[in-house]
Design a protein around this motif. Structure first.
Motif, PDB file in Angstrom:
ATOM      1  N   ARG A  43       0.832  -1.219   0.000  1.00 18.73           N
ATOM      2  CA  ARG A  43       0.000   0.000   0.000  1.00 18.73           C
ATOM      3  C   ARG A  43       0.858   1.258   0.000  1.00 18.73           C
ATOM      4  O   ARG A  43       0.452   2.276  -0.576  1.00 18.73           O
ATOM      5  N   PHE A  44       1.990   1.213   0.657  1.00 19.22           N
ATOM      6  CA  PHE A  44       2.885   2.370   0.750  1.00 19.22           C
ATOM      7  C   PHE A  44       4.100   2.153  -0.142  1.00 19.22           C
ATOM      8  O   PHE A  44       4.573   1.015  -0.303  1.00 19.22           O
ATOM      9  N   THR A  45       4.621   3.248  -0.686  1.00 18.69           N
ATOM     10  CA  THR A  45       5.842   3.192  -1.486  1.00 18.69           C
ATOM     11  C   THR A  45       6.785   4.295  -1.035  1.00 18.69           C
ATOM     12  O   THR A  45       6.398   5.472  -1.025  1.00 18.69           O
ATOM     13  N   ILE A  46       8.010   3.918  -0.698  1.00 17.51           N
ATOM     14  CA  ILE A  46       9.022   4.898  -0.312  1.00 17.51           C
ATOM     15  C   ILE A  46       9.952   5.126  -1.499  1.00 17.51           C
ATOM     16  O   ILE A  46      10.280   4.186  -2.241  1.00 17.51           O
ATOM     17  N   SER A  47      10.356   6.370  -1.670  1.00 18.90           N
ATOM     18  CA  SER A  47      11.289   6.711  -2.733  1.00 18.90           C
ATOM     19  C   SER A  47      12.139   7.887  -2.262  1.00 18.90           C
ATOM     20  O   SER A  47      11.812   8.539  -1.268  1.00 18.90           O
ATOM     21  N   ARG A  48      13.221   8.128  -2.993  1.00 19.38           N
ATOM     22  CA  ARG A  48      14.073   9.236  -2.611  1.00 19.38           C
ATOM     23  C   ARG A  48      14.666   9.889  -3.845  1.00 19.38           C
ATOM     24  O   ARG A  48      14.859   9.232  -4.871  1.00 19.38           O
ATOM     25  N   ASP A  49      14.947  11.163  -3.708  1.00 19.73           N
ATOM     26  CA  ASP A  49      15.629  11.938  -4.740  1.00 19.73           C
ATOM     27  C   ASP A  49      16.964  12.351  -4.147  1.00 19.73           C
ATOM     28  O   ASP A  49      17.022  13.258  -3.312  1.00 19.73           O
ATOM     29  N   ASN A  50      18.011  11.666  -4.555  1.00 28.58           N
ATOM     30  CA  ASN A  50      19.328  11.938  -3.959  1.00 28.58           C
ATOM     31  C   ASN A  50      19.847  13.326  -4.329  1.00 28.58           C
ATOM     32  O   ASN A  50      20.625  13.910  -3.585  1.00 28.58           O
ATOM     33  N   THR A  51      19.430  13.847  -5.469  1.00 27.08           N
ATOM     34  CA  THR A  51      19.903  15.176  -5.872  1.00 27.08           C
ATOM     35  C   THR A  51      19.297  16.271  -5.009  1.00 27.08           C
ATOM     36  O   THR A  51      19.870  17.346  -4.864  1.00 27.08           O
ATOM     37  N   GLN A  52      18.105  15.989  -4.446  1.00 32.13           N
ATOM     38  CA  GLN A  52      17.412  16.958  -3.604  1.00 32.13           C
ATOM     39  C   GLN A  52      17.429  16.570  -2.128  1.00 32.13           C
ATOM     40  O   GLN A  52      16.864  17.288  -1.299  1.00 32.13           O
ATOM     41  N   ASN A  53      18.090  15.442  -1.805  1.00 31.21           N
ATOM     42  CA  ASN A  53      18.123  14.940  -0.421  1.00 31.21           C
ATOM     43  C   ASN A  53      16.717  14.886   0.170  1.00 31.21           C
ATOM     44  O   ASN A  53      16.471  15.332   1.298  1.00 31.21           O
ATOM     45  N   THR A  54      15.819  14.336  -0.615  1.00 24.47           N
ATOM     46  CA  THR A  54      14.413  14.285  -0.223  1.00 24.47           C
ATOM     47  C   THR A  54      13.911  12.846  -0.274  1.00 24.47           C
ATOM     48  O   THR A  54      14.254  12.099  -1.191  1.00 24.47           O
ATOM     49  N   VAL A  55      13.113  12.496   0.717  1.00 23.56           N
ATOM     50  CA  VAL A  55      12.487  11.180   0.747  1.00 23.56           C
ATOM     51  C   VAL A  55      10.979  11.363   0.742  1.00 23.56           C
ATOM     52  O   VAL A  55      10.460  12.316   1.330  1.00 23.56           O
ATOM     53  N   TYR A  56      10.308  10.463   0.048  1.00 23.47           N
ATOM     54  CA  TYR A  56       8.859  10.525  -0.105  1.00 23.47           C
ATOM     55  C   TYR A  56       8.229   9.231   0.418  1.00 23.47           C
ATOM     56  O   TYR A  56       8.844   8.164   0.409  1.00 23.47           O
ATOM     57  N   LEU A  57       6.978   9.350   0.842  1.00 19.79           N
ATOM     58  CA  LEU A  57       6.198   8.178   1.208  1.00 19.79           C
ATOM     59  C   LEU A  57       4.822   8.328   0.573  1.00 19.79           C
ATOM     60  O   LEU A  57       4.030   9.166   1.001  1.00 19.79           O
ATOM     61  N   GLN A  58       4.586   7.550  -0.464  1.00 17.88           N
ATOM     62  CA  GLN A  58       3.277   7.528  -1.104  1.00 17.88           C
ATOM     63  C   GLN A  58       2.423   6.509  -0.367  1.00 17.88           C
ATOM     64  O   GLN A  58       2.784   5.327  -0.297  1.00 17.88           O
ATOM     65  N   MET A  59       1.316   6.965   0.178  1.00 21.96           N
ATOM     66  CA  MET A  59       0.450   6.100   0.969  1.00 21.96           C
ATOM     67  C   MET A  59      -0.898   5.968   0.267  1.00 21.96           C
ATOM     68  O   MET A  59      -1.618   6.958   0.110  1.00 21.96           O
ATOM     69  N   ASN A  60      -1.205   4.767  -0.155  1.00 15.87           N
ATOM     70  CA  ASN A  60      -2.466   4.475  -0.827  1.00 15.87           C
ATOM     71  C   ASN A  60      -3.309   3.526   0.022  1.00 15.87           C
ATOM     72  O   ASN A  60      -2.802   2.888   0.941  1.00 15.87           O
ATOM     73  N   SER A  61      -4.575   3.444  -0.315  1.00 16.10           N
ATOM     74  CA  SER A  61      -5.496   2.541   0.392  1.00 16.10           C
ATOM     75  C   SER A  61      -5.381   2.714   1.903  1.00 16.10           C
ATOM     76  O   SER A  61      -5.282   1.739   2.659  1.00 16.10           O
ATOM     77  N   LEU A  62      -5.409   3.953   2.334  1.00 12.38           N
ATOM     78  CA  LEU A  62      -5.211   4.237   3.747  1.00 12.38           C
ATOM     79  C   LEU A  62      -6.345   3.685   4.596  1.00 12.38           C
ATOM     80  O   LEU A  62      -7.513   3.645   4.171  1.00 12.38           O
ATOM     81  N   LYS A  63      -5.967   3.255   5.790  1.00 15.10           N
ATOM     82  CA  LYS A  63      -6.907   2.658   6.738  1.00 15.10           C
ATOM     83  C   LYS A  63      -6.916   3.485   8.025  1.00 15.10           C
ATOM     84  O   LYS A  63      -5.923   4.158   8.330  1.00 15.10           O
ATOM     85  N   PRO A  64      -7.981   3.415   8.793  1.00 17.23           N
ATOM     86  CA  PRO A  64      -8.004   4.154  10.068  1.00 17.23           C
ATOM     87  C   PRO A  64      -6.818   3.803  10.969  1.00 17.23           C
ATOM     88  O   PRO A  64      -6.314   4.679  11.695  1.00 17.23           O
ATOM     89  N   GLU A  65      -6.362   2.574  10.907  1.00 16.17           N
ATOM     90  CA  GLU A  65      -5.225   2.180  11.752  1.00 16.17           C
ATOM     91  C   GLU A  65      -3.895   2.781  11.298  1.00 16.17           C
ATOM     92  O   GLU A  65      -2.881   2.634  11.981  1.00 16.17           O
ATOM     93  N   ASP A  66      -3.891   3.456  10.168  1.00 16.17           N
ATOM     94  CA  ASP A  66      -2.709   4.187   9.737  1.00 16.17           C
ATOM     95  C   ASP A  66      -2.617   5.564  10.402  1.00 16.17           C
ATOM     96  O   ASP A  66      -1.606   6.256  10.255  1.00 16.17           O
ATOM     97  N   THR A  67      -3.640   5.940  11.130  1.00 14.54           N
ATOM     98  CA  THR A  67      -3.645   7.234  11.810  1.00 14.54           C
ATOM     99  C   THR A  67      -2.515   7.300  12.828  1.00 14.54           C
ATOM    100  O   THR A  67      -2.372   6.423  13.688  1.00 14.54           O
ATOM    101  N   ALA A  68      -1.679   8.340  12.699  1.00 18.51           N
ATOM    102  CA  ALA A  68      -0.520   8.484  13.573  1.00 18.51           C
ATOM    103  C   ALA A  68       0.207   9.777  13.209  1.00 18.51           C
ATOM    104  O   ALA A  68      -0.116  10.410  12.197  1.00 18.51           O
TER     105      ALA A  68
END
Length: 115
Positions: free
Chosen positions: A66-91
């Motif tokens: 459901r989640f996908t992590i990725s990073r852009d090394n040129t921008q020193n940035t990390v992403y977390l794409q979260m799909n099909s979110l559930k109430p238990e993902d609340t945090a």
């Protein structure tokens, strides 16, 4: 000094999607890995996903597929794409960056999944 700036949290309905971003700045050399942790009320902080400098990934069992992590090394940035979110993902979701075996943390961004 290392600064981490997170963005992308919010309120979403079950089944919805959010994308978290975390940009690192300052003395950001030799980043070993970047990742996301989360902490729900009354629970311990848990690792959600991490990605190494060569792209190897880890996912906690409940988010794999459901989640996908990725990073852009040129921008020193990390992403977390979260799909099909559930109430238990609340945090509160925290960005984590390991530089020369020192862990740095973002300020946290709230993700709430509710009808």
């Amino acid at each position: 000094q290392v600064q981490l700036v997170e963005s992308g949290g919010g309120l979403v309905q079950p089944g919805g999607s959010l994308r978290l971003s975390c940009a690192a700045s300052g003395s950001v050399f030799s980043i070993l890995y970047m990742g996301w942790y989360r902490q729900a009320p009354g629970r311990q902080r848990e690792r959600v996903a991490t990605i190494t400098s060569n792209g190897a990934t880890y996912y906690e069992d409940s988010v794999r597929g459901r989640f996908t992590i990725s990073r852009d090394n040129t921008q020193n940035t990390v992403y977390l794409q979260m799909n099909s979110l559930k109430p238990e993902d609340t945090a509160v979701y925290y960005c984590n960056v390991n530089i020369a075996n020192i862990n740095y943390w973002g300020q946290g961004t709230q993700v709430t999944v509710s009808p």
